[in-house]
Scaffold this motif. Structure first.
Motif, short mmCIF file in Angstrom:
data_model
loop_
_atom_site.label_atom_id
_atom_site.label_comp_id
_atom_site.label_asym_id
_atom_site.label_seq_id
_atom_site.Cartn_x
_atom_site.Cartn_y
_atom_site.Cartn_z
N GLU A 1 0.85 -1.20 0.00
CA GLU A 1 0.00 0.00 0.00
C GLU A 1 0.88 1.24 0.00
N HIS A 2 0.63 2.14 -0.94
CA HIS A 2 1.44 3.35 -1.00
C HIS A 2 0.97 4.35 0.04
N GLU A 3 1.90 5.25 0.39
CA GLU A 3 1.56 6.25 1.40
C GLU A 3 0.50 7.20 0.87
N SER A 4 -0.31 7.66 1.80
CA SER A 4 -1.35 8.60 1.41
C SER A 4 -0.72 9.92 0.99
N VAL A 5 -1.20 10.48 -0.09
CA VAL A 5 -0.66 11.74 -0.57
C VAL A 5 -1.65 12.88 -0.37
N GLY A 6 -2.77 12.59 0.26
CA GLY A 6 -3.71 13.64 0.59
C GLY A 6 -4.67 13.98 -0.53
N ASN A 7 -5.49 14.97 -0.25
CA ASN A 7 -6.50 15.42 -1.20
C ASN A 7 -6.00 16.67 -1.92
N GLY A 8 -6.23 16.73 -3.23
CA GLY A 8 -5.74 17.85 -4.01
C GLY A 8 -6.28 19.19 -3.57
N TRP A 9 -7.59 19.25 -3.31
CA TRP A 9 -8.19 20.52 -2.91
C TRP A 9 -7.72 20.99 -1.54
N SER A 10 -7.61 20.05 -0.58
CA SER A 10 -7.15 20.46 0.75
C SER A 10 -5.71 20.93 0.69
N ALA A 11 -4.89 20.27 -0.13
CA ALA A 11 -3.50 20.70 -0.29
C ALA A 11 -3.43 22.08 -0.92
N ALA A 12 -4.28 22.32 -1.90
CA ALA A 12 -4.28 23.62 -2.57
C ALA A 12 -4.70 24.74 -1.62
N VAL A 13 -5.76 24.51 -0.86
CA VAL A 13 -6.24 25.53 0.08
C VAL A 13 -5.19 25.79 1.16
N SER A 14 -4.58 24.72 1.67
CA SER A 14 -3.54 24.88 2.71
C SER A 14 -2.38 25.69 2.18
N SER A 15 -1.91 25.37 0.98
CA SER A 15 -0.77 26.09 0.40
C SER A 15 -1.12 27.56 0.17
N PHE A 16 -2.34 27.81 -0.31
CA PHE A 16 -2.78 29.19 -0.52
C PHE A 16 -2.73 29.96 0.80
N CYS A 17 -3.30 29.38 1.84
CA CYS A 17 -3.38 30.07 3.14
C CYS A 17 -2.01 30.27 3.77
N PHE A 18 -1.15 29.25 3.69
CA PHE A 18 0.18 29.36 4.30
C PHE A 18 1.01 30.41 3.57
#
Length: 363
Positions: free
Chosen positions: A268-285
């Motif tokens: 099982e490969h490691e979870s890479v997360g959700n695209g939208w949550s990653a995008a929103v997090s990067s925008f906010c940070f």
């Protein structure tokens, strides 16, 4: 060794040092017990075992001190801070701090500590490192986005604002440029993170075998054994692949069991997360970091005063993010903080000098 030391009369300096070690051992044991109180299962057992080891070290110093124990001392400041954090948070940050504390043990160079105690402290560092590594892995994706996003916003917008300010343009132009840099950079970071995460997920999904392949295993030709090719493609030697494939097919034929998932599935490969949550997090940070350099301009400061205030505010945040990186990586927080500050100020200084040059040329 304890008996040999006990035969000689200890000096007042010896007694003071032993009492300090005793206080530190008690404080460290308390830290591990506090951390264990916030854990369950194996991690809790490991932390309690570390606390028990510190209790053994504590007993060594008690035996040496005898009736010279005196009034209990407080542990050193670092250990007391660790204890406070362990009781309040119990997070990976505390484990990272504990790892550094174990690495600073003086027992290796102290003749009054046994070789076993010095060895214990070195092993404790590795144990805590392994425990902290679990938390670091859980934090790695979010932490990377937070640090890199905020740091990019800080450095890029500070460099942009200082470069424009140095060129001599009016204050409202500097402010407009800073806000534009904030929005453009944050949107770019968010879009880039979304594309990155989605692309990674699609690549991983393309590498995942079709689950339906398991259902055809009982119908494979045992003599040809195409399953061998699956294992060879995964990196097994031809001999190992043939043996393992034969075992899988033999088990299916003998026991009439369901095909094992191992027959066709990859790990099982490691979870890479959700695209939208990653995008929103990067925008906010990014936006939160990029906001810092334009704060003095939002409050109406101008010229050199605004430049100095912006640089100081960004410097404080850079020191903080660098220190956090150092803590989580088990390295020196001060060195990482100064490195972060030097990189950020270096980039800002370069654009500021360019702004002065262009301003003088255009003027």
């Amino acid at each position: 060794m304890t008996n040999d030391i006990a035969r000689r009369e200890p000096s007042p300096a010896d007694v003071r040092r032993w009492r300090r070690y005793l206080a530190d051992e008690r404080a460290e044991a308390s830290v591990y017990r506090d951390l264990a109180g916030r854990r369950t299962g194996e991690e809790r057992e490991i932390l309690l075992a570390l606390a028990e080891a510190e209790r053994r070290h504590e007993q060594h110093w008690l035996d040496l001190l005898g009736d010279r124990v005196g009034k209990p001392l407080r542990g050193d400041l670092r250990t007391r801070v660790l204890g406070f954090l362990a009781r309040r948070f119990g997070s990976v940050f505390v484990l990272a701090l504990a790892q550094r504390a174990e690495a600073r043990s003086p027992y290796g160079a102290d003749v009054d500590a046994t070789p076993q105690m010095a060895a214990d402290e070195q092993i404790h560092e590795e144990v805590v490192r392994a425990l902290a590594a679990r938390g670091r892995q859980r934090l790695s994706g979010t932490f990377r986005a937070a640090v890199f996003g905020a740091n990019d916003g800080l450095v890029s917008n500070l460099a942009l604002v200082l470069g424009i300010s140095a060129s001599g343009v009016p204050n409202h132009v500097v402010l407009l440029t800073g806000i534009s840099g904030l929005l453009a950079g944050a949107l770019s970071m968010g879009a880039g993170e979304y594309v990155s995460v989605r692309s990674q997920r699609e690549l991983l999904e393309a590498s995942t075998p079709n689950p339906a392949a398991r259902t055809v295993l009982p119908d494979l030709d045992v003599d040809a054994n195409e399953l061998t090719l699956v294992y060879r493609a995964r990196g097994m030697s031809p001999e190992d692949a043939t043996t393992h494939a034969a075992e899988v097919l033999s088990g299916l034929a003998t026991y009439n069991v369901e095909p094992d998932a191992d027959a066709v599935e990859v790990d099982e490969h490691e979870s890479v997360g959700n695209g939208w949550s990653a995008a929103v997090s990067s925008f906010c940070f990014f936006a939160s970091g990029a906001l810092i350099p334009i704060i003095p301009y939002l409050f109406g400061l101008q010229g050199t005063t605004a430049v100095i205030v912006a640089a100081v505010l960004v410097g404080i945040v850079l020191l903080g993010t660098g220190a956090v990186v150092g803590l989580l990586s088990g390295a020196s927080p001060l060195k990482r903080a100064l490195r972060q500050l030097a990189i950020g100020y270096g980039a800002a200084a370069a654009t500021y000098l360019l702004g002065l040059l262009f301003g003088a040329t255009l003027g």
